[in-house]
Design an enzyme around this catalytic site. Sequence first.
Site, PDB file in Angstrom:
ATOM      1  N   CYS A  68       0.847  -1.227   0.102  1.00  0.00           N
ATOM      2  CA  CYS A  68      -0.129  -0.066  -0.007  1.00  0.00           C
ATOM      3  C   CYS A  68       1.008   1.250  -0.049  1.00  0.00           C
ATOM      4  CB  CYS A  68      -0.936   0.042   1.121  1.00  0.00           C
ATOM      5  SG  CYS A  68      -0.189  -0.167   2.998  1.00  0.00           S
ATOM      6  N   HIS A 180      -2.786   0.710   7.038  1.00  0.00           N
ATOM      7  CA  HIS A 180      -2.957   0.834   5.711  1.00  0.00           C
ATOM      8  C   HIS A 180      -2.191   2.243   5.381  1.00  0.00           C
ATOM      9  CE1 HIS A 180      -4.294  -0.110   1.901  1.00  0.00           C
ATOM     10  NE2 HIS A 180      -5.154   1.044   1.815  1.00  0.00           N
ATOM     11  N   ASP A 198      -8.239   4.952  -1.881  1.00  0.00           N
ATOM     12  CA  ASP A 198      -7.578   3.635  -1.218  1.00  0.00           C
ATOM     13  C   ASP A 198      -7.062   2.815  -2.415  1.00  0.00           C
ATOM     14  OD1 ASP A 198      -7.368   1.233  -0.081  1.00  0.00           O
ATOM     15  OD2 ASP A 198      -9.088   1.544   1.237  1.00  0.00           O
TER      16      ASP A 198
END
Length: 241
Positions: A68, A180, A198
């Site tokens: 991520c 995250h 995201d």
Amino acid sequence: MSKLHIAWATFVLGLSVAGANADTLPLPQNLSGFSTHDGEVYFAESDAREAYFPLASNFLTQKTQAYCGVASIVMVLNALGVPAPPVPEYTPYRTFTQDNVLNEQTDAVLPREVLARQGMTLDQIGGILATQPVKAEVHHAADSSADEFRQLAMSYLGQPGHFVIVNYLRKAIGEEIGGHISPLAAYDGKADRFLILDVARYKYPPVWVKTADIFAAMNTPDAANDNKSRGFVLVTAAPVQ
């Protein structure tokens, strides 16, 4: 903002997410998906959205569940137009990818084999960005406040060539479940919500989240970073010497 601009924004993001899996997890009630009615309203009335189009044009899905941070960095570097390395399969064109952004310099910050196992911390985001010609300011939430975050992030999102990457705990905003990283793309002051693009697009869509909620999710300890709090990174092009 006109309906034409809303439609264009949705179209650009739609092009970017076309390859993503549509079977995403359900959103908790405190979050609003970008493509919902409320999400469109927030975008239409947003006060700061200069980051949206450059990021949406470079929107990526993280290549592994640990990447991520890598995907977020690549999106921001491509959005900034930083000189990129070559990509053999795209010769003669150059662009940052989740492979070529990692090299011996970044290994000194975070070895690739460690990254593959546990992902990236807030300070490592800053360290990897420091290997590029950009200015990156790392802010731990424990050393900040929701008000300071709101003002800084809103200011950055309102200026061309300025970007914000957030490092947060998913379960603190009702998602599943761990730490995250993703970039912010816009801010709506009326709703006091930020838009998160995201990068785990197989899991969750872009969402609007309240400032208090995302700050609380950043103000959580990260065991991989000596239990320092998570936080945010402000990124812009390095000043010309």
